[in-house]
Motif scaffolding. Sequence first.
Motif, PDB file in Angstrom:
ATOM      1  N   ASN A  91       0.922  -1.373   0.043  1.00  0.00           N
ATOM      2  CA  ASN A  91      -0.143  -0.028  -0.052  1.00  0.00           C
ATOM      3  C   ASN A  91       0.824   1.212  -0.090  1.00  0.00           C
ATOM      4  O   ASN A  91       0.492   2.329  -0.697  1.00  0.00           O
ATOM      5  N   ILE A  92       1.906   1.259   0.703  1.00  0.00           N
ATOM      6  CA  ILE A  92       2.875   2.421   0.812  1.00  0.00           C
ATOM      7  C   ILE A  92       4.060   2.427   0.043  1.00  0.00           C
ATOM      8  O   ILE A  92       4.764   3.464  -0.116  1.00  0.00           O
ATOM      9  N   ARG A  93       4.318   1.552  -0.545  1.00  0.00           N
ATOM     10  CA  ARG A  93       5.651   1.577  -1.412  1.00  0.00           C
ATOM     11  C   ARG A  93       5.930   2.518  -2.442  1.00  0.00           C
ATOM     12  O   ARG A  93       6.899   3.299  -2.391  1.00  0.00           O
ATOM     13  N   ASP A  94       4.978   3.088  -3.399  1.00  0.00           N
ATOM     14  CA  ASP A  94       4.943   3.775  -4.468  1.00  0.00           C
ATOM     15  C   ASP A  94       5.108   5.191  -3.624  1.00  0.00           C
ATOM     16  O   ASP A  94       4.178   5.673  -3.167  1.00  0.00           O
ATOM     17  N   PRO A  95       6.293   6.060  -4.104  1.00  0.00           N
ATOM     18  CA  PRO A  95       6.328   7.275  -3.423  1.00  0.00           C
ATOM     19  C   PRO A  95       5.321   8.392  -3.791  1.00  0.00           C
ATOM     20  O   PRO A  95       5.068   9.053  -2.837  1.00  0.00           O
ATOM     21  N   LYS A  96       4.644   8.108  -4.815  1.00  0.00           N
ATOM     22  CA  LYS A  96       3.395   9.042  -5.177  1.00  0.00           C
ATOM     23  C   LYS A  96       2.317   8.737  -4.192  1.00  0.00           C
ATOM     24  O   LYS A  96       1.556   9.694  -3.756  1.00  0.00           O
ATOM     25  N   VAL A  97       2.055   7.613  -3.997  1.00  0.00           N
ATOM     26  CA  VAL A  97       0.960   7.095  -3.126  1.00  0.00           C
ATOM     27  C   VAL A  97       1.032   7.658  -1.670  1.00  0.00           C
ATOM     28  O   VAL A  97       0.401   7.946  -0.913  1.00  0.00           O
ATOM     29  N   TRP A  98       2.643   7.319  -1.183  1.00  0.00           N
ATOM     30  CA  TRP A  98       2.927   7.590   0.029  1.00  0.00           C
ATOM     31  C   TRP A  98       2.838   9.052   0.366  1.00  0.00           C
ATOM     32  O   TRP A  98       2.374   9.677   1.131  1.00  0.00           O
ATOM     33  N   ALA A  99       3.211   9.757  -0.626  1.00  0.00           N
ATOM     34  CA  ALA A  99       3.162  11.614  -0.597  1.00  0.00           C
ATOM     35  C   ALA A  99       1.691  11.820  -0.377  1.00  0.00           C
ATOM     36  O   ALA A  99       1.453  12.631   0.348  1.00  0.00           O
ATOM     37  N   LYS A 100       0.681  11.303  -1.284  1.00  0.00           N
ATOM     38  CA  LYS A 100      -0.532  11.660  -1.097  1.00  0.00           C
ATOM     39  C   LYS A 100      -1.349  11.013   0.271  1.00  0.00           C
ATOM     40  O   LYS A 100      -1.976  11.811   1.009  1.00  0.00           O
ATOM     41  N   THR A 105      -3.326  12.087   5.870  1.00  0.00           N
ATOM     42  CA  THR A 105      -3.116  11.943   7.340  1.00  0.00           C
ATOM     43  C   THR A 105      -2.550  12.928   8.279  1.00  0.00           C
ATOM     44  O   THR A 105      -2.919  12.950   9.429  1.00  0.00           O
ATOM     45  N   ASN A 106      -1.670  13.848   7.620  1.00  0.00           N
ATOM     46  CA  ASN A 106      -0.951  14.808   8.191  1.00  0.00           C
ATOM     47  C   ASN A 106      -1.807  15.946   8.905  1.00  0.00           C
ATOM     48  O   ASN A 106      -1.485  16.598   9.597  1.00  0.00           O
ATOM     49  N   LYS A 107      -3.283  15.938   8.361  1.00  0.00           N
ATOM     50  CA  LYS A 107      -3.934  16.916   8.721  1.00  0.00           C
ATOM     51  C   LYS A 107      -4.830  16.560  10.251  1.00  0.00           C
ATOM     52  O   LYS A 107      -5.284  17.185  10.811  1.00  0.00           O
ATOM     53  N   PHE A 108      -4.325  15.160  10.732  1.00  0.00           N
ATOM     54  CA  PHE A 108      -4.725  14.808  11.987  1.00  0.00           C
ATOM     55  C   PHE A 108      -3.704  14.461  12.873  1.00  0.00           C
ATOM     56  O   PHE A 108      -2.371  14.337  12.652  1.00  0.00           O
ATOM     57  N   ALA A 109      -3.872  14.817  14.068  1.00  0.00           N
ATOM     58  CA  ALA A 109      -2.997  14.634  15.188  1.00  0.00           C
ATOM     59  C   ALA A 109      -2.502  13.551  15.343  1.00  0.00           C
ATOM     60  O   ALA A 109      -1.246  13.410  15.464  1.00  0.00           O
ATOM     61  N   SER A 110      -3.225  12.482  15.279  1.00  0.00           N
ATOM     62  CA  SER A 110      -2.623  11.134  15.414  1.00  0.00           C
ATOM     63  C   SER A 110      -3.424   9.981  14.516  1.00  0.00           C
ATOM     64  O   SER A 110      -4.815  10.106  14.526  1.00  0.00           O
ATOM     65  N   VAL A 111      -2.866   9.172  13.818  1.00  0.00           N
ATOM     66  CA  VAL A 111      -3.440   8.042  13.121  1.00  0.00           C
ATOM     67  C   VAL A 111      -2.470   7.085  13.281  1.00  0.00           C
ATOM     68  O   VAL A 111      -1.419   7.012  13.027  1.00  0.00           O
ATOM     69  N   SER A 112      -3.133   5.804  13.144  1.00  0.00           N
ATOM     70  CA  SER A 112      -2.325   4.516  13.369  1.00  0.00           C
ATOM     71  C   SER A 112      -1.653   3.887  12.113  1.00  0.00           C
ATOM     72  O   SER A 112      -2.158   4.448  10.790  1.00  0.00           O
ATOM     73  N   VAL A 113      -0.821   3.092  12.351  1.00  0.00           N
ATOM     74  CA  VAL A 113      -0.159   2.541  11.109  1.00  0.00           C
ATOM     75  C   VAL A 113      -1.245   1.803  10.246  1.00  0.00           C
ATOM     76  O   VAL A 113      -1.250   1.969   8.904  1.00  0.00           O
TER      77      VAL A 113
END
Length: 135
Positions: A91-100, A105-113
């Motif tokens: 799910n997270i390998r692609d740098p484009k997917v990871w950036a998006k 998720t950075n809009k929230f104070a906390s999210v789980s892995v």
Amino acid sequence: MKLNTDSVRTLMLDLENRLPWDESVTNIWNKQTGFVTYASYKELGHDEFIYTLSKLIDGEYISGKLCPANNTIGDVYIYSITWKGHEFLDNIRDPKVWAKTKSITNKFASVSVSFISTVASQVIAKLIEDTMHLQ
């Protein structure tokens, strides 16, 4: 200590490239061939590397164990990346997917892995959908 999702991704990608396919025991505590040779160890530093590794074991993303000795870590055994760990990586390998995914998720104070993995899979689904509409 806070679990850093960038550290999780960095370490998981490194383990994927380094671990043998046959699930043989890998003692990454070895000073000559172990964790000090990992790019993620050099990038994250000792404490962040070991903390992230321990949480990946706790979360069952990797199969392994940390063996305490004299109020420190004696050995670190890694057996394999689990099915759950591979799903996360896919799910997270692609740098484009990871950036998006991070921008969402950075809009929230906390999210789980595991939630990050869910968001990443939805990002992938949206990218696929958009690609299908272009054809």
